[in-house]
Design a protein around this motif. Structure first.
Motif, PDB file in Angstrom:
ATOM      1  N   TYR A 177      -4.019 -17.078  11.121  1.00 52.02           N
ATOM      2  CA  TYR A 177      -3.742 -17.205   9.688  1.00 52.02           C
ATOM      3  C   TYR A 177      -3.144 -15.935   9.078  1.00 52.02           C
ATOM      4  O   TYR A 177      -3.417 -15.588   7.942  1.00 52.02           O
ATOM      5  N   PRO A 193     -11.536 -12.756   2.069  1.00 47.15           N
ATOM      6  CA  PRO A 193     -11.973 -13.983   1.390  1.00 47.15           C
ATOM      7  C   PRO A 193     -11.431 -15.245   2.066  1.00 47.15           C
ATOM      8  O   PRO A 193     -12.116 -16.277   2.095  1.00 47.15           O
ATOM      9  N   LEU A 194     -10.226 -15.170   2.624  1.00 47.16           N
ATOM     10  CA  LEU A 194      -9.674 -16.322   3.342  1.00 47.16           C
ATOM     11  C   LEU A 194     -10.560 -16.686   4.518  1.00 47.16           C
ATOM     12  O   LEU A 194     -10.839 -17.856   4.777  1.00 47.16           O
ATOM     13  N   ALA A 195     -10.995 -15.660   5.253  1.00 49.96           N
ATOM     14  CA  ALA A 195     -11.848 -15.903   6.416  1.00 49.96           C
ATOM     15  C   ALA A 195     -13.159 -16.552   5.988  1.00 49.96           C
ATOM     16  O   ALA A 195     -13.655 -17.483   6.640  1.00 49.96           O
ATOM     17  N   VAL A 196     -13.704 -16.087   4.873  1.00 55.89           N
ATOM     18  CA  VAL A 196     -14.935 -16.682   4.346  1.00 55.89           C
ATOM     19  C   VAL A 196     -14.703 -18.166   4.053  1.00 55.89           C
ATOM     20  O   VAL A 196     -15.527 -19.022   4.381  1.00 55.89           O
ATOM     21  N   GLY A 197     -13.554 -18.475   3.459  1.00 57.34           N
ATOM     22  CA  GLY A 197     -13.248 -19.857   3.114  1.00 57.34           C
ATOM     23  C   GLY A 197     -13.023 -20.734   4.332  1.00 57.34           C
ATOM     24  O   GLY A 197     -13.458 -21.893   4.369  1.00 57.34           O
ATOM     25  N   LEU A 198     -12.341 -20.206   5.332  1.00 57.10           N
ATOM     26  CA  LEU A 198     -12.131 -20.983   6.561  1.00 57.10           C
ATOM     27  C   LEU A 198     -13.485 -21.308   7.205  1.00 57.10           C
ATOM     28  O   LEU A 198     -13.716 -22.426   7.669  1.00 57.10           O
ATOM     29  N   ALA A 206     -15.286 -23.969   5.218  1.00 52.47           N
ATOM     30  CA  ALA A 206     -14.769 -25.306   5.532  1.00 52.47           C
ATOM     31  C   ALA A 206     -15.375 -25.818   6.835  1.00 52.47           C
ATOM     32  O   ALA A 206     -15.777 -26.977   6.936  1.00 52.47           O
ATOM     33  N   GLY A 209     -10.573 -16.663  -3.277  1.00 54.27           N
ATOM     34  CA  GLY A 209     -10.019 -16.529  -1.926  1.00 54.27           C
ATOM     35  C   GLY A 209     -10.707 -17.462  -0.952  1.00 54.27           C
ATOM     36  O   GLY A 209     -10.067 -18.052  -0.073  1.00 54.27           O
ATOM     37  N   ALA A 210     -12.016 -17.619  -1.111  1.00 50.92           N
ATOM     38  CA  ALA A 210     -12.745 -18.547  -0.246  1.00 50.92           C
ATOM     39  C   ALA A 210     -12.264 -19.980  -0.478  1.00 50.92           C
ATOM     40  O   ALA A 210     -12.189 -20.787   0.459  1.00 50.92           O
ATOM     41  N   ILE A 232      -9.231 -20.774  -1.252  1.00 47.54           N
ATOM     42  CA  ILE A 232      -7.944 -20.853  -0.553  1.00 47.54           C
ATOM     43  C   ILE A 232      -8.185 -21.077   0.944  1.00 47.54           C
ATOM     44  O   ILE A 232      -7.569 -21.946   1.567  1.00 47.54           O
ATOM     45  N   GLY A 233      -9.100 -20.298   1.506  1.00 45.81           N
ATOM     46  CA  GLY A 233      -9.413 -20.451   2.925  1.00 45.81           C
ATOM     47  C   GLY A 233      -9.986 -21.831   3.230  1.00 45.81           C
ATOM     48  O   GLY A 233      -9.608 -22.469   4.217  1.00 45.81           O
ATOM     49  N   ALA A 234     -10.874 -22.311   2.361  1.00 46.97           N
ATOM     50  CA  ALA A 234     -11.474 -23.633   2.585  1.00 46.97           C
ATOM     51  C   ALA A 234     -10.412 -24.724   2.489  1.00 46.97           C
ATOM     52  O   ALA A 234     -10.443 -25.705   3.243  1.00 46.97           O
ATOM     53  N   MET A 273      -7.277 -24.361   3.296  1.00 46.15           N
ATOM     54  CA  MET A 273      -6.504 -24.295   4.539  1.00 46.15           C
ATOM     55  C   MET A 273      -7.326 -24.812   5.717  1.00 46.15           C
ATOM     56  O   MET A 273      -6.771 -25.214   6.733  1.00 46.15           O
TER      57      MET A 273
END
Lengths: 334, 344
Positions: free
Chosen positions: A115, A126-131, A134, B73-74, B76-78, B80
């Protein structure tokens, strides 16, 4: 050589060495190509830090996710993104990993769940936290590995992300590549507390400081931490102590550190150290090394030839994917 | 909210309309969840999500720490990672803490990754002044986000849009920002079944007219409609255009209205300098200049941080009277141009 490292199977040991060499030689070639103006923009090299990406990647599975920084060529190559596509990206060609839109700092690859390539310090956390959120919400057992430098710990994004990941027990493996300098600012000139693993511990994350110049130590720590994370124990934190042998970027005159310090760290070059270990265990000889170097050189030559011959993205595609249509999303997923 | 009559018409508030939209989205799609500060136990800072925690549980009505950058940001990641998050930020002022993630990641990653990744994320936040909350809770910065390629910016001004915009926003594969004017939450009105579904691409003519186009959005739509009523009493037939979507702008409908009325007053609760009204004005100049019988005029907020004291706040925000005066001047032919305001 430790008892543990002696027990490494020869084939695996050679594979680790080979990956580190691929990254090292690739980066050295990039520096040349930059001087020749075939690569432009910013170029941040990973020379000296190879054991970190190579060691951590051993612990990841194909369906795990990776979030990286602008110093990410090594991570991309070790993750298995073809060197041809990485080089073409730096040449700004449409066959590059990001169609030539990102360049050195923005390598993306959906196929390997890579990513980026994020050039905002701390922007990927924060992107990693969100991935990971999910994955957890969907009941998918995967790890998201997030690489960032020690400079990122000064950003609010670091602290917010640590807290969220720990609060929600998310499967993130935070990999702090501590190379001692945030561009030109030494850690003790920017942080009141220089022990980074303590910062993670403050958020109740289990944190392990690791010798980032020892590929086996990195692999061992990453395997341990990632299995824990994968098993649902919440996030983990590796502080990988390493060093950048070359300048921050190609614009950096290195006024902020002494030559002697660089030389001292070069004594602990991860490739030299590991080669010596393999030699001592009779796992590596001159002929094997020469063959390996030859293969790596060929791969790089092929990548350059590919990048050179590749097409530029047509200008009529300039605004394509600013927003995506449902059909484009489907196509990207297939 | 009253039970639907035979006709299917229901009476509900703007707040209830948004809540119903979220409830429906979460019932329909297990990937949808709401995340933000005090959305759960507190019931939402503006009570929009009241009751949803009990219905959907803490995983899907997810309270966050005060970490706008982190949880946006979380989101956005979620997004994706396969989810369809709705991120709630209390106010647009606070969204500045998350602006890095919105602009540098959400808006950028699809293009910069060469179309490999998209960000199907909805971010809702309140905007606007008028509640004596002073300068850190009252600004209208939606125009800033409308500057950024990759974002869709929605400003529901009616009950139907509050109820109907969320579903298509969640269907959109791209990041969508929804700005809810805080003064609208208590407004109630009828929702007729034929008003749904709504699109998230077009402007709407809320009141047809022939003499001047009053072009507004969000909280200013009500002012524009009131102004149009007052103008009608003077024999001036004003058309009211609701922009609805600040990005991408529905340029054809804007130009079509101005081409018919030959005059335009733009009403924007944001500041005049560099605001969305400036952009709309430029589009009119580029696309309908020769249709104009008078210079385009703007009614925007005074160039000050919005103050607390009621009389100062009201003086800073666009008012009906100024809209009426401006429109009247355009139609009567005594427009002085729009250079009267001074920049702070």
């Amino acid at each position: 050589m430790t008892v543990e490292s002696a027990a490494v199977e020869r084939g695996h040991g050679l594979a680790l060495l080979r990956e580190m060499l691929r990254v090292r030689r690739f980066e050295e070639k990039c520096a040349e190509l930059y001087s020749a103006q075939q690569i432009r923009g910013f170029l941040h090299l990973y020379v000296g830090e190879e054991a970190v990406a190579v060691g951590v990647m051993q612990a990841l599975r194909p369906d795990d996710a990776i979030v990286a920084t602008y110093r990410e060529h090594g991570h991309a190559l070790v993750r298995g993104i073809p060197m041809t596509a990485v080089m073409a990206e730096m040449f700004g060609k449409v066959s590059g990993t990001s169609r030539g839109r990102g360049g050195s700092m923005h390598i993306f690859d959906a196929a390997t769940r890579f990513y980026g390539g994020n050039a905002i310090v701390g922007g990927g956390l924060p992107l990693a936290v969100g991935l990971a959120l999910a994955d957890k919400m969907q009941g998918i057992e995967r790890v998201t590995a997030c690489f960032f430098g020690e400079g990122a710990v000064a950003e609010g994004a670091f602290h917010e992300s640590m807290n969220l990941a720990a609060l929600w027990d998310l499967p993130v493996l935070f990999c702090c590549e501590n190379n001692g300098y945030a561009m030109g600012t030494a850690l003790d000139r920017s942080e009141s507390e220089t022990d980074i693993s303590l910062k993670a511990a403050a958020y109740e994350l289990p944190a392990w400081p690791v010798d980032g110049m020892d590929v086996l130590a990195v692999e061992r720590a990453a395997r341990h931490a990632s299995e824990m994370v994968r098993g649902g124990a919440g996030p983990g934190f590796l502080e990988l102590r390493t060093y950048r042998f070359r300048a921050h970027s190609m614009y950096d005159p290195e006024l902020y550190r002494e030559r002697a310090e660089v030389d001292e760290w070069r004594e602990r070059d991860p490739i030299t150290l590991f080669s010596e270990q393999l030699r001592a265990a009779d796992a590596l000889g001159d002929a094997t090394l020469a063959t390996m170097e030859g293969e790596v050189a060929s791969e790089i030559e092929e990548a350059i030839a590919f990048a050179d011959a590749a097409e530029l993205e047509p200008l009529e595609d300039l605004t394509r994917f600013v927003t995506m249509t449902p059909d484009e999303v489907k196509e990207a997923a297939s | 909210m009253t039970a639907p009559a035979e006709s299917g018409v229901v009476e509900l508030t703007y707040r209830e309309a948004i809540r119903e939209a979220m409830r429906e989205a979460m019932q329909r799609d297990p990937r949808v969840f709401l995340m933000g500060e005090d959305v759960g136990r507190y019931g939402g800072c503006f009570a929009v999500s009241l009751g949803l925690l009990e219905e959907f549980g803490p995983e899907r009505i997810r309270d966050t720490p005060l970490s706008e950058l982190g949880f946006t940001g979380a989101g956005i990641g979620a997004a994706m990672g396969g989810m369809r998050p709705i991120v709630e930020i209390m106010t647009v002022n606070f969204s500045l803490l998350a602006a890095d993630q919105i602009v540098n990641n959400a808006a950028t990653l699809p293009h910069m990754s060469g179309g490999q990744f998209n960000v199907p994320l909805v971010i809702r936040m309140t905007t606007g002044g008028g509640r004596q909350l002073a300068a850190q809770h009252s600004h209208s910065l939606e125009g800033w986000y409308a500057h950024v390629p990759g974002l869709r910016v929605l400003t529901p001004a009616t009950i139907a849009d509050a109820r109907g915009m969320l579903a298509p926003a969640l269907e959109d594969p791209n990041p969508v920002l929804i700005f809810e004017h805080a003064l609208l939450y208590n407004v109630s009105g009828e929702l007729r079944p034929e008003e749904l579904p709504v699109d998230i691409s077009s402007a709407a003519i809320r009141r047809p007219g022939s003499d001047v186009s009053l072009i507004a959005y969000g909280g200013m739509l009500r002012h524009a409609l009131t102004a149009a009523e007052q103008l009608a009493a003077e024999g001036i037939d004003a058309e009211v255009v609701d922009l609805r979507v600040l990005r991408p702008l529905d340029e054809p409908r804007i130009l079509e209205s101005v081409t018919r009325t030959h005059r335009a007053v733009l009403i924007d609760e944001g500041w005049r300098s560099g605001g969305i009204a400036a952009e709309v004005s430029a589009r009119i100049m580029e696309g309908a200049f020769y249709e104009l019988d008078a210079p385009v005029a703007r009614v925007a907020s005074a160039e000050v941080p919005i103050p607390y004291a009621a009389h100062l706040e009201q003086a800073a925000l666009p008012q009906v009277e100024e809209i009426v005066t401006t429109a009247r001047a355009l139609v009567r032919g005594d427009a002085a141009g729009s250079g009267a305001a001074t920049d702070g």
